[in-house]
Write an enzyme that holds these catalytic residues in place. Structure first.
Site, PDB file in Angstrom:
ATOM      1  N   LYS A 250     137.646  59.361  55.884  1.00  0.00           N
ATOM      2  CA  LYS A 250     137.151  58.043  56.328  1.00  0.00           C
ATOM      3  C   LYS A 250     138.259  56.997  56.217  1.00  0.00           C
ATOM      4  O   LYS A 250     139.210  57.169  55.442  1.00  0.00           O
ATOM      5  CB  LYS A 250     135.986  57.598  55.413  1.00  0.00           C
ATOM      6  N   ARG A 324     124.529  66.882  56.498  1.00  0.00           N
ATOM      7  CA  ARG A 324     123.649  67.835  57.191  1.00  0.00           C
ATOM      8  C   ARG A 324     123.935  69.272  56.768  1.00  0.00           C
ATOM      9  O   ARG A 324     123.068  70.136  56.857  1.00  0.00           O
ATOM     10  CB  ARG A 324     123.758  67.633  58.710  1.00  0.00           C
TER      11      ARG A 324
END
Length: 471
Positions: A250, A324
């Site tokens: 990120k 996920r």
């Protein structure tokens, strides 16, 4: 703190509650100059300080208030004036208020004392502190106090864990807490380390953990009631303690907020605390796949193909779509090993849901019309709102892979929260009553108790209300 149905002759501290309408009716009984300053508008506060007493006039706005607004106003009032409160018997006056509204008001007073790190050192938490309220029976007041206490125990735990800096919430610290919590609340506690996860085939979860310096902790907490044929809720909470994004790292500007990536798990923990304290006549099985997502020579790589617990293969295109991966194994492990009437996963999952809804609501996906409607209704009731998004099969084309069953992300710049939900649907093993809640925009944000973004406590009261009123 005590809530008592009694009335002394004199009070040093008084809270008087008014709607705009009730103030209009009653203002003639007060110094006429008060009306220059106070009219009962929502969140309006007037302090009448006399030689022998201090009275706080608190405005609630129009009388067609929803119950959650009583908690809202009380929280804001408590946050603003908590330093002024004296540890003395305090009278609450409110002729218009009904039982449920008063319960929300008390919860708000409690929750407004929160700041990080949370300690019960405010006068409200002192066992000798008394609120006197004459409109309800002592039995009803006792019930309100126990419910308010349990919700605050759950929500402050949720907020505290989310607010903790990354170095104070390594997996061993979280697990020690959960182990003690299980002991205190008679929960069954099970944890699988990296070695055990490998044996079991929890490959999607392990792929995220393999870059970590810390052992995996795939944690299961079970609350069981003695009531026969009670409903069982399966709750899976994303529990990524800190998310660097892994190899798909990120940007650094807001990375410090990634300590909030366990918001799904903290909501589940808060609901478990409430259910066990209130001895609710339901069962809960909670799965928290605990890990961080970091960069190391062992970290999983874009293009890796991973085999999940249910045998399906996943091509990793982006290691920052790690939530996920952990949830996929959490959901399929739950579905294959436990019988649940309702299956809900909660996760601070996608920036896509934040861009769509900001901090107004969570994104919801469900394969069951009744559950979907109940969640929307519960969200509106608790002010922890949800908005339904589609689970159309057309979205499946976007994450088909050439080298595996699925890709873990679509490379299109649209609809990632929907892609994530469709991806997770592949791991519920045909469960007919499932909902996925993407709470990325609402679990952590602007709050009244902190200068910077911090934990909102979102999800605890939503889950509690759903579980308590589920039929």
């Amino acid at each position: 703190m005590k809530l008592l149905n009694k009335r002394n002759k004199n009070y040093i501290q008084i809270l008087e509650l008014f709607t705009e309408e009730s103030w209009l009716e009653n203002k003639k009984n007060y110094n006429k100059n008060i009306s220059v300053i106070f009219s009962g508008k929502k969140n309006e506060v007037f302090i009448d300080a006399k030689e022998e007493s201090i009275t706080y006039f608190i405005g609630f706005g129009k009388s067609d208030l929803q119950n959650f607004e009583f908690q809202q106003v009380a929280t804001k009032f408590s946050q603003g004036y908590k330093k002024n409160f004296q540890a003395v018997p305090t009278l609450i006056l409110a002729d218009f208020i009904i039982e449920k509204q008063f319960e929300e008001f008390v919860k708000g007073l409690f929750l407004g004392t929160y700041n990080y790190p949370f300690e019960k050192n405010h006068p409200f938490w002192n066992e000798k502190f008394e609120f006197h309220f004459g409109n309800l029976s002592q039995k009803k007041l006792d019930n309100i106090l126990s419910r308010a206490d349990a919700i605050c125990e759950g929500q402050t735990a949720c907020q505290d864990w989310l607010n903790k800096p990354a170095n104070l919430k390594k997996p061993d610290a979280v697990n020690t807490y959960l182990k003690n919590l299980a002991k205190k609340n008679q929960l069954k506690y099970t944890v699988f380390n990296r070695k055990k996860c490998k044996e079991l085939g929890l490959g999607a979860f392990l792929s995220v953990n393999q870059g970590s310096a810390y052992d995996a902790a795939f944690t299961i907490l079970e609350y069981k009631t003695t009531v026969k044929s009670a409903k069982t809720f399966g709750l899976v909470g994303k529990c990524v303690l800190f998310d660097t994004g892994g190899i798909s790292i990120k940007g650094s500007d807001n990375m410090h907020y990634m300590k909030s990536d366990m918001g799904g798990a903290t909501a589940v923990i808060g609901a478990l605390i409430y259910a066990s304290q209130m001895k609710l006549p339901i069962n809960i099985t909670a799965i928290l796949p605990i890990t961080d997502n970091t960069v190391s020579e062992n970290a999983y790589l874009p293009s890796d193909v991973i085999t999940a617990y249910n045998g399906k293969t996943i091509e990793v295109l982006n290691t920052d779509a790690e939530g996920r991966m952990t949830l996929a194994d959490g959901l399929s492990y739950m579905s294959k090993n436990y019988k649940t009437d309702v299956l809900i996963d909660l996760a601070t999952l996608t920036g896509s849901s934040v861009r769509m809804f900001g901090d107004t609501c969570g994104a919801m996906f469900s394969n069951n019309e009744d559950l979907k409607n109940l969640l929307i209704k519960t969200g509106d009731k608790t002010n922890q709102r949800l908005w339904n998004l589609p689970l159309w099969n057309i979205w499946k084309d976007d994450f088909k892979s050439d080298v595996a069953d699925f890709k873990n992300i679509s490379m299109k710049p649209i609809g990632d929260c929907i892609i994530a939900a469709k991806f997770l649907e592949e791991f519920i093993e045909g469960h007919k009553n499932w909902a996925h809640l993407d709470i990325a925009g609402v679990a952590f944000g602007n709050v009244g108790y902190a200068k910077d973004k911090a934990a909102t406590g979102y999800g605890v009261q939503l889950l509690v209300d759903l579980i308590e009123n589920y039929h």
